[in-house]
Design a protein around this motif. Sequence first.
Motif, PDB file in Angstrom:
ATOM      1  N   ALA A 159       0.832  -1.198   0.000  1.00 51.13           N
ATOM      2  CA  ALA A 159       0.000   0.000   0.000  1.00 51.13           C
ATOM      3  C   ALA A 159       0.871   1.254   0.000  1.00 51.13           C
ATOM      4  O   ALA A 159       0.570   2.229  -0.700  1.00 51.13           O
ATOM      5  N   GLU A 160       1.943   1.224   0.747  1.00 53.25           N
ATOM      6  CA  GLU A 160       2.850   2.367   0.794  1.00 53.25           C
ATOM      7  C   GLU A 160       3.463   2.631  -0.582  1.00 53.25           C
ATOM      8  O   GLU A 160       3.533   3.779  -1.038  1.00 53.25           O
ATOM      9  N   LEU A 161       3.891   1.570  -1.254  1.00 52.41           N
ATOM     10  CA  LEU A 161       4.459   1.728  -2.593  1.00 52.41           C
ATOM     11  C   LEU A 161       3.420   2.261  -3.578  1.00 52.41           C
ATOM     12  O   LEU A 161       3.731   3.123  -4.412  1.00 52.41           O
ATOM     13  N   CYS A 162       2.205   1.773  -3.493  1.00 52.99           N
ATOM     14  CA  CYS A 162       1.144   2.257  -4.378  1.00 52.99           C
ATOM     15  C   CYS A 162       0.808   3.715  -4.101  1.00 52.99           C
ATOM     16  O   CYS A 162       0.521   4.479  -5.018  1.00 52.99           O
ATOM     17  N   ASP A 163       0.866   4.105  -2.837  1.00 58.07           N
ATOM     18  CA  ASP A 163       0.583   5.496  -2.474  1.00 58.07           C
ATOM     19  C   ASP A 163       1.621   6.452  -3.058  1.00 58.07           C
ATOM     20  O   ASP A 163       1.345   7.631  -3.250  1.00 58.07           O
ATOM     21  N   GLU A 164       2.801   5.947  -3.344  1.00 55.80           N
ATOM     22  CA  GLU A 164       3.855   6.780  -3.919  1.00 55.80           C
ATOM     23  C   GLU A 164       3.643   7.036  -5.405  1.00 55.80           C
ATOM     24  O   GLU A 164       4.334   7.857  -5.998  1.00 55.80           O
ATOM     25  N   GLY A 223       0.843   7.893  -8.683  1.00 54.10           N
ATOM     26  CA  GLY A 223      -0.370   8.669  -8.897  1.00 54.10           C
ATOM     27  C   GLY A 223      -1.635   7.842  -8.811  1.00 54.10           C
ATOM     28  O   GLY A 223      -2.729   8.377  -8.664  1.00 54.10           O
ATOM     29  N   ASP A 224      -1.489   6.522  -8.880  1.00 55.17           N
ATOM     30  CA  ASP A 224      -2.648   5.633  -8.861  1.00 55.17           C
ATOM     31  C   ASP A 224      -2.970   5.080  -7.471  1.00 55.17           C
ATOM     32  O   ASP A 224      -3.856   4.239  -7.343  1.00 55.17           O
ATOM     33  N   GLY A 225      -2.266   5.533  -6.448  1.00 55.31           N
ATOM     34  CA  GLY A 225      -2.466   5.010  -5.095  1.00 55.31           C
ATOM     35  C   GLY A 225      -3.905   5.058  -4.605  1.00 55.31           C
ATOM     36  O   GLY A 225      -4.456   4.040  -4.183  1.00 55.31           O
ATOM     37  N   PRO A 226      -4.567   6.238  -4.674  1.00 52.15           N
ATOM     38  CA  PRO A 226      -5.960   6.300  -4.201  1.00 52.15           C
ATOM     39  C   PRO A 226      -6.905   5.398  -4.988  1.00 52.15           C
ATOM     40  O   PRO A 226      -7.777   4.742  -4.414  1.00 52.15           O
ATOM     41  N   ARG A 227      -6.705   5.332  -6.299  1.00 50.52           N
ATOM     42  CA  ARG A 227      -7.570   4.461  -7.120  1.00 50.52           C
ATOM     43  C   ARG A 227      -7.341   2.999  -6.767  1.00 50.52           C
ATOM     44  O   ARG A 227      -8.282   2.212  -6.668  1.00 50.52           O
ATOM     45  N   TRP A 228      -6.067   2.638  -6.554  1.00 48.21           N
ATOM     46  CA  TRP A 228      -5.718   1.271  -6.162  1.00 48.21           C
ATOM     47  C   TRP A 228      -6.425   0.906  -4.859  1.00 48.21           C
ATOM     48  O   TRP A 228      -7.018  -0.161  -4.731  1.00 48.21           O
ATOM     49  N   ARG A 229      -6.355   1.798  -3.860  1.00 50.04           N
ATOM     50  CA  ARG A 229      -7.018   1.534  -2.571  1.00 50.04           C
ATOM     51  C   ARG A 229      -8.522   1.362  -2.741  1.00 50.04           C
ATOM     52  O   ARG A 229      -9.127   0.484  -2.136  1.00 50.04           O
ATOM     53  N   ARG A 230      -9.150   2.219  -3.543  1.00 45.27           N
ATOM     54  CA  ARG A 230     -10.595   2.093  -3.774  1.00 45.27           C
ATOM     55  C   ARG A 230     -10.924   0.754  -4.409  1.00 45.27           C
ATOM     56  O   ARG A 230     -11.887   0.092  -4.018  1.00 45.27           O
ATOM     57  N   ASN A 231     -10.146   0.345  -5.415  1.00 50.12           N
ATOM     58  CA  ASN A 231     -10.402  -0.933  -6.091  1.00 50.12           C
ATOM     59  C   ASN A 231     -10.221  -2.119  -5.151  1.00 50.12           C
ATOM     60  O   ASN A 231     -11.030  -3.053  -5.163  1.00 50.12           O
TER      61      ASN A 231
END
Length: 51
Positions: free
Chosen positions: A15-20, A22-30
């Motif tokens: 999650a930390e890597l994804c947050d870094e 631009g797609d972090g928030p979308r990834w979390r929602r999905n």
Amino acid sequence: MAALDRVLAEDSELAELCDETGDGPRWRRNITHTRRIRAGDETRPDGTRWH
């Protein structure tokens, strides 16, 4: 379900890597949406359950 819970946890490196990105928030929602479907907490647009 345990795997989804782990990747959504506060201390998740994934999650930390994804947050870094631009797609972090979308990834979390999905991922959150996928978890809800698997748990049976999410309904389809017509109001029926996924399971």
